[in-house]
Design a protein around this motif. Sequence first.
Motif, PDB file in Angstrom:
ATOM      1  N   MET A   1       0.839  -1.160  -0.003  1.00  0.00           N
ATOM      2  CA  MET A   1      -0.157   0.083  -0.191  1.00  0.00           C
ATOM      3  C   MET A   1       0.821   1.249   0.089  1.00  0.00           C
ATOM      4  O   MET A   1       0.436   2.536  -0.969  1.00  0.00           O
ATOM      5  N   ILE A  62     -11.346  -0.777  -3.383  1.00  0.00           N
ATOM      6  CA  ILE A  62     -10.975  -0.251  -2.017  1.00  0.00           C
ATOM      7  C   ILE A  62     -13.100   0.910  -2.111  1.00  0.00           C
ATOM      8  O   ILE A  62     -13.271   1.256  -2.584  1.00  0.00           O
ATOM      9  N   THR A  76      -9.084  -1.943   4.595  1.00  0.00           N
ATOM     10  CA  THR A  76      -8.940  -0.870   3.853  1.00  0.00           C
ATOM     11  C   THR A  76      -9.956   0.567   3.136  1.00  0.00           C
ATOM     12  O   THR A  76     -10.586  -1.165   2.364  1.00  0.00           O
ATOM     13  N   ARG A  77     -10.179   1.422   3.259  1.00  0.00           N
ATOM     14  CA  ARG A  77     -11.005   2.166   2.542  1.00  0.00           C
ATOM     15  C   ARG A  77     -10.929   3.672   3.142  1.00  0.00           C
ATOM     16  O   ARG A  77     -10.178   3.896   3.561  1.00  0.00           O
ATOM     17  N   VAL A 104      -6.075   2.551   7.179  1.00  0.00           N
ATOM     18  CA  VAL A 104      -5.478   0.340   6.406  1.00  0.00           C
ATOM     19  C   VAL A 104      -5.680   0.334   8.045  1.00  0.00           C
ATOM     20  O   VAL A 104      -5.300   0.808   8.839  1.00  0.00           O
TER      21      VAL A 104
END
Length: 274
Positions: A1, A62, A76-77, A104
């Motif tokens: 990420m 996401i 994860t958003r 995350v």
Amino acid sequence: MTTELPGLLLIAQATVEHGAAFLRTHRPRTCTGKGDRDMATDVDLAIERILRDELTRATPGIGVQGEEEGGPTSGTRWVIDPVDGTANLTHDIPLTGISLALVVDEDPLLGVIALPQLDRTYWAADGLGACRDGRPIRIAGPARLAEAIVAIGDYGTGPGAATRNATLLAIHAALAPRAQRIRMLGSAAADLALLADSALGASITLGNRTWDMAAGAVIAREAGAHVTDLDGTDHTTASRCTIAAAPALIDDILDIVQRASAINGFTGEEDVAC
């Protein structure tokens, strides 16, 4: 990420700018109550949908969590606060923020905050530093509490707010003879962005709603602020409170908040609206 952050930051910047453009050209027409003195307007809802739709198209893998329409609360958003400072907006007080973070698990890694009425946009990502309108920013001071303007988050509303509000009153009383000035600006996003930009020396919020705090926490941290929980541990989305300050002030600020909390029995676990 981490290797993807530069590209995701560009997506976040473009997305927030579209929300800011909408806010610059639209005024609230309808207002819906969400609780005791808490509300959402048609502008809140429209901006959240603009951001949600763009992020879903640009990053379909996401999830998206918004203050008004919900979404995933783990993993994860993207996390959206479409209008941070809705009360300011409805009363024509020209200070509101549009806040977008990438989180995350419990760690905010990227944040973008637009302050459209000030024509400023702030952004940061983990390890990449913080910027205002493309210019790198770094906290320059102050060195003493007597030279600092300290922002404090809003008083609580609804059931269970009494302990929090008594603690805030005690914090005001402790800061009044020591800080240069105290401000309640009505937007956590603005508080943390202005701290990162060295306009404020500290920001105290006795709460930690992810949509309110995540983007600003990243920006303040990357600009050199200390951002902690009530007990002084590093701030995450699981923290109870959001205490942020210039490095020279964090010990004094934490001491004041912790003493006021202990006297009033505030633990940060109280569920109050803000």
